[in-house]
Design an enzyme around this catalytic site. Structure first.
Site, short mmCIF file in Angstrom:
data_model
loop_
_atom_site.label_atom_id
_atom_site.label_comp_id
_atom_site.label_asym_id
_atom_site.label_seq_id
_atom_site.Cartn_x
_atom_site.Cartn_y
_atom_site.Cartn_z
N LYS A 84 0.78 -1.25 0.00
CA LYS A 84 0.00 0.00 0.00
C LYS A 84 0.80 1.29 0.00
CE LYS A 84 -0.37 0.53 4.97
NZ LYS A 84 -1.13 0.99 6.10
N SER A 124 -10.07 2.04 -2.73
CA SER A 124 -9.58 3.32 -2.22
C SER A 124 -10.18 4.46 -3.02
CB SER A 124 -8.06 3.35 -2.36
OG SER A 124 -7.57 4.65 -2.20
N THR A 126 -8.60 6.67 -4.13
CA THR A 126 -7.61 7.01 -5.15
C THR A 126 -8.05 6.60 -6.56
OG1 THR A 126 -5.23 6.98 -5.57
CG2 THR A 126 -6.21 4.90 -5.01
N TYR A 149 0.17 1.78 -7.37
CA TYR A 149 -0.72 1.35 -6.28
C TYR A 149 -2.18 1.64 -6.65
CZ TYR A 149 -3.44 1.56 -2.01
OH TYR A 149 -4.45 1.39 -1.08
N LYS A 153 -5.53 -0.94 -7.65
CA LYS A 153 -6.87 -0.95 -7.04
C LYS A 153 -7.95 -0.87 -8.11
CE LYS A 153 -5.80 -1.30 -2.72
NZ LYS A 153 -6.11 -2.53 -2.01
N TYR A 177 -12.25 3.28 0.52
CA TYR A 177 -11.91 3.97 1.75
C TYR A 177 -11.40 5.37 1.42
CZ TYR A 177 -10.88 -0.88 3.36
OH TYR A 177 -10.87 -2.22 3.65
N ASP A 295 -0.16 14.51 -5.25
CA ASP A 295 -1.20 14.81 -4.27
C ASP A 295 -2.31 15.68 -4.88
OD1 ASP A 295 -0.19 13.42 -2.17
OD2 ASP A 295 0.41 15.17 -0.98
P1 NAD Z 1 -1.48 -3.12 6.14
O1 NAD Z 1 -0.20 -3.16 5.38
O2 NAD Z 1 -1.43 -2.80 7.59
O3 NAD Z 1 -2.24 -4.52 5.96
C1 NAD Z 1 -2.10 -5.32 4.81
C2 NAD Z 1 -1.78 -6.72 5.30
O4 NAD Z 1 -1.64 -7.59 4.18
C3 NAD Z 1 -0.48 -6.81 6.10
O5 NAD Z 1 -0.77 -7.47 7.32
C4 NAD Z 1 0.45 -7.65 5.22
O6 NAD Z 1 1.33 -8.44 6.01
C5 NAD Z 1 -0.54 -8.46 4.42
N1 NAD Z 1 -0.07 -8.89 3.11
C6 NAD Z 1 0.50 -8.12 2.12
N2 NAD Z 1 0.75 -8.87 1.04
C7 NAD Z 1 0.32 -10.13 1.32
C8 NAD Z 1 0.31 -11.35 0.60
N3 NAD Z 1 0.80 -11.41 -0.65
N4 NAD Z 1 -0.21 -12.45 1.19
C9 NAD Z 1 -0.70 -12.40 2.46
N5 NAD Z 1 -0.71 -11.26 3.19
C10 NAD Z 1 -0.21 -10.15 2.63
O7 NAD Z 1 -2.45 -2.13 5.38
P2 NAD Z 1 -3.88 -1.53 5.82
O8 NAD Z 1 -3.71 -0.08 6.01
O9 NAD Z 1 -4.48 -2.35 6.88
O10 NAD Z 1 -4.66 -1.72 4.45
C11 NAD Z 1 -5.50 -2.84 4.20
C12 NAD Z 1 -6.04 -2.73 2.79
O11 NAD Z 1 -6.76 -1.50 2.66
C13 NAD Z 1 -4.96 -2.71 1.71
O12 NAD Z 1 -5.43 -3.44 0.60
C14 NAD Z 1 -4.84 -1.24 1.37
O13 NAD Z 1 -4.39 -1.04 0.04
C15 NAD Z 1 -6.28 -0.78 1.54
N6 NAD Z 1 -6.38 0.67 1.81
C16 NAD Z 1 -5.67 1.21 2.85
C17 NAD Z 1 -5.74 2.58 3.07
C18 NAD Z 1 -4.95 3.21 4.20
O14 NAD Z 1 -4.75 4.43 4.18
N7 NAD Z 1 -4.50 2.47 5.22
C19 NAD Z 1 -6.54 3.39 2.25
C20 NAD Z 1 -7.27 2.80 1.21
C21 NAD Z 1 -7.18 1.43 1.01
N1 UDP Z 2 0.79 15.11 4.33
C1 UDP Z 2 1.73 16.02 4.79
N2 UDP Z 2 2.87 15.56 5.38
C2 UDP Z 2 3.12 14.22 5.53
C3 UDP Z 2 2.16 13.29 5.06
C4 UDP Z 2 1.02 13.77 4.45
O1 UDP Z 2 1.54 17.23 4.67
O2 UDP Z 2 4.19 13.85 6.06
C5 UDP Z 2 -0.46 15.60 3.71
C6 UDP Z 2 -0.67 15.15 2.27
O3 UDP Z 2 -0.07 16.07 1.38
C7 UDP Z 2 -2.20 15.12 2.18
C8 UDP Z 2 -2.63 14.71 3.59
O4 UDP Z 2 -1.53 15.03 4.44
O5 UDP Z 2 -2.70 16.43 1.94
C9 UDP Z 2 -2.96 13.22 3.73
O6 UDP Z 2 -1.86 12.47 3.21
P1 UDP Z 2 -1.75 10.91 3.41
O7 UDP Z 2 -0.44 10.47 2.80
O8 UDP Z 2 -1.98 10.56 4.84
O9 UDP Z 2 -2.99 10.32 2.59
P2 UDP Z 2 -3.38 10.46 1.04
O10 UDP Z 2 -4.63 11.29 1.02
O11 UDP Z 2 -2.25 11.08 0.31
O12 UDP Z 2 -3.65 9.06 0.64
#
Ligand code: NAD
Ligand code: UDP
Length: 339
Positions: A84, A124, A126, A149, A153, A177, A295
């Site tokens: 991620k 996401s 994104t 990334y 997605k 999310y 960004d």
């Molecule tokens: P995280 O890295 O904490 O959790 C992901 C987990 O997947 C980890 O425990 C990792 O060990 C495991 N993993 C990775 N590759 C693997 C594989 N090939 N086989 C088995 N396990 C594997 O991340 P998170 O923040 O908990 O995110 C969870 C999901 O949500 C991800 O798909 C991420 O892209 C998505 N997401 C996260 C955010 C965020 O800001 N945290 C935002 C939008 C979407």
């Molecule tokens: N940001 C920042 N400093 C940092 C990390 C993030 O100013 O060290 C800002 C970034 O430019 C965005 C917001 O905080 O405006 C959220 O960023 P983050 O990376 O947490 O999530 P994103 O929305 O980019 O997935």
């Protein structure tokens, strides 16, 4: 009901495991621990007073995954596993496509073979096209993500739609999310990034605890009220509860459903820093630096569809997010440790 959580030892997965256990589900976590610690799940068990099954394995191991689904009579899968880190994805695009897209293909093959056809996927915000028109509803156009990334997605969303069109008995929830943040209010589980955090909240927390000297605020010349980037921060426990509601809603209801999971409110970087300082009582030194490439100025959700369809909305405020993030950080200055 038995739920298998790929990536369930990670940040969002561990909080979701806790919510599911508390709601009475059986939980199987399938994680290769590439970005997580086994300790998160021990704490989930302690907090809930329940046990879960943990399988340390990779989602790209289709045979192992199929065996896990069959052995544990899994009813539905919540698919968190993946890489991620946005910046890293531009340096290692193949690793991201292999893990995220390849891993999802492997999961879908294993599920098909095991006859499990209910899937909740972590997408996401994104995937949306850049826009000045906020908030974003699910009907907003998707774009051409600016990094591998984000592309992974969006590709997975397409794959899941094609799969469901070909095999119409599948029930699939795509959860987009916004910005997950915060921690369980016990301070026992939370976000434990590897190395220097990329995301705002873990960075701010590590500055406040003294692990990092200063926050860099990426840009103060955006067309936003204070010039800093605006995002929709969603408490990880609200997000976890959204997974439970989505899984319940799609059970026995074939189709593909897309829901935004966001609070529906935008906060600037400086709003977030001030809220953190207010609830923690700690100062967060920062300096303004150049914008971070890729960004957006602003991004927040219209969460109405999830409210209407799932009877779900965020119950926790920005201050709750900050207070819980700080409790987690101050009780666990070095995170879980890796074991
Ligand atoms: P995280 O890295 O904490 O959790 C992901 C987990 O997947 C980890 O425990 C990792 O060990 C495991 N993993 C990775 N590759 C693997 C594989 N090939 N086989 C088995 N396990 C594997 O991340 P998170 O923040 O908990 O995110 C969870 C999901 O949500 C991800 O798909 C991420 O892209 C998505 N997401 C996260 C955010 C965020 O800001 N945290 C935002 C939008 C979407
Ligand atoms: N940001 C920042 N400093 C940092 C990390 C993030 O100013 O060290 C800002 C970034 O430019 C965005 C917001 O905080 O405006 C959220 O960023 P983050 O990376 O947490 O999530 P994103 O929305 O980019 O997935």
């Amino acid at each position: 009901m038995v739920m298998l959580l790929t990536g369930g030892a990670g940040y969002i997965g561990s909080h979701t495991a806790l919510v599911l256990l508390e709601a009475g589900y059986e939980v199987v976590v399938y994680d290769n621990l590439s970005n997580a610690s086994r300790e998160s799940l021990r704490r989930v068990e302690r907090l809930t007073g329940r046990t879960l099954t943990f399988i340390e394995a990779d989602i790209r191991d289709t045979a192992r995954l199929q065996k896990a689904l069959t052995d544990h009579a899994v009813d539905a899968v919540i698919h968190f596993a993946g890489l991620k880190a946005v910046g890293e994805s531009t340096e290692k695009p193949l690793a991201y496509y292999e893990n995220n897209v390849g891993g999802t293909l492997s999961l879908c093959e294993a599920m098909t073979a095991a006859g499990v056809h209910t899937l909740v996927f972590s997408s996401s915000a994104t995937v949306y096209a850049a826009s000045d028109d906020m908030p974003l509803a699910e009907t907003a156009p998707t774009g051409r993500p600016t990094n591998p990334y984000g592309s992974s997605k969006l590709m997975i969303e397409w794959i899941l739609r094609d799969l469901q069109a070909a095999q119409p008995d599948w029930s699939i929830a795509i959860l987009r999310y916004f910005n997950p943040a915060g921690a369980h209010d016990s301070g026992e589980i939370g976000e434990d990034p590897n190395g220097i955090p990329n995301n705002l909240l873990p960075y701010v927390s590590q500055v406040a605890i003294g692990r990092l000297p200063q926050l860099s605020v990426y840009g103060s010349d955006y067309p936003t009220p204070d010039g800093t980037g605006v995002r929709d921060y969603i408490h990880v426990m609200d997000l976890a509860e959204g997974h439970l509601k989505a899984a319940d809603a799609i059970w026995g209801q074939p189709g593909v459903y897309t829901w935004n999971l966001g609070a529906g409110t935008g906060h600037s970087v400086l709003d977030a820093v001030r809220a953190f300082e207010r609830v923690s009582g700690r100062e967060v030194p920062y300096r303004i630096v150049d914008r971070r490439p890729g960004d957006l100025a602003q991004c927040w959700a219209n969460p109405q569809k999830a409210e209407t369809d799932l009877n779900w909305r965020c119950r926790r405020s920005l201050d709750d997010i900050m207070a819980d993030a700080w409790r987690w950080q101050s009780q666990n200055p070095e995170g879980y440790g890796r074991d």
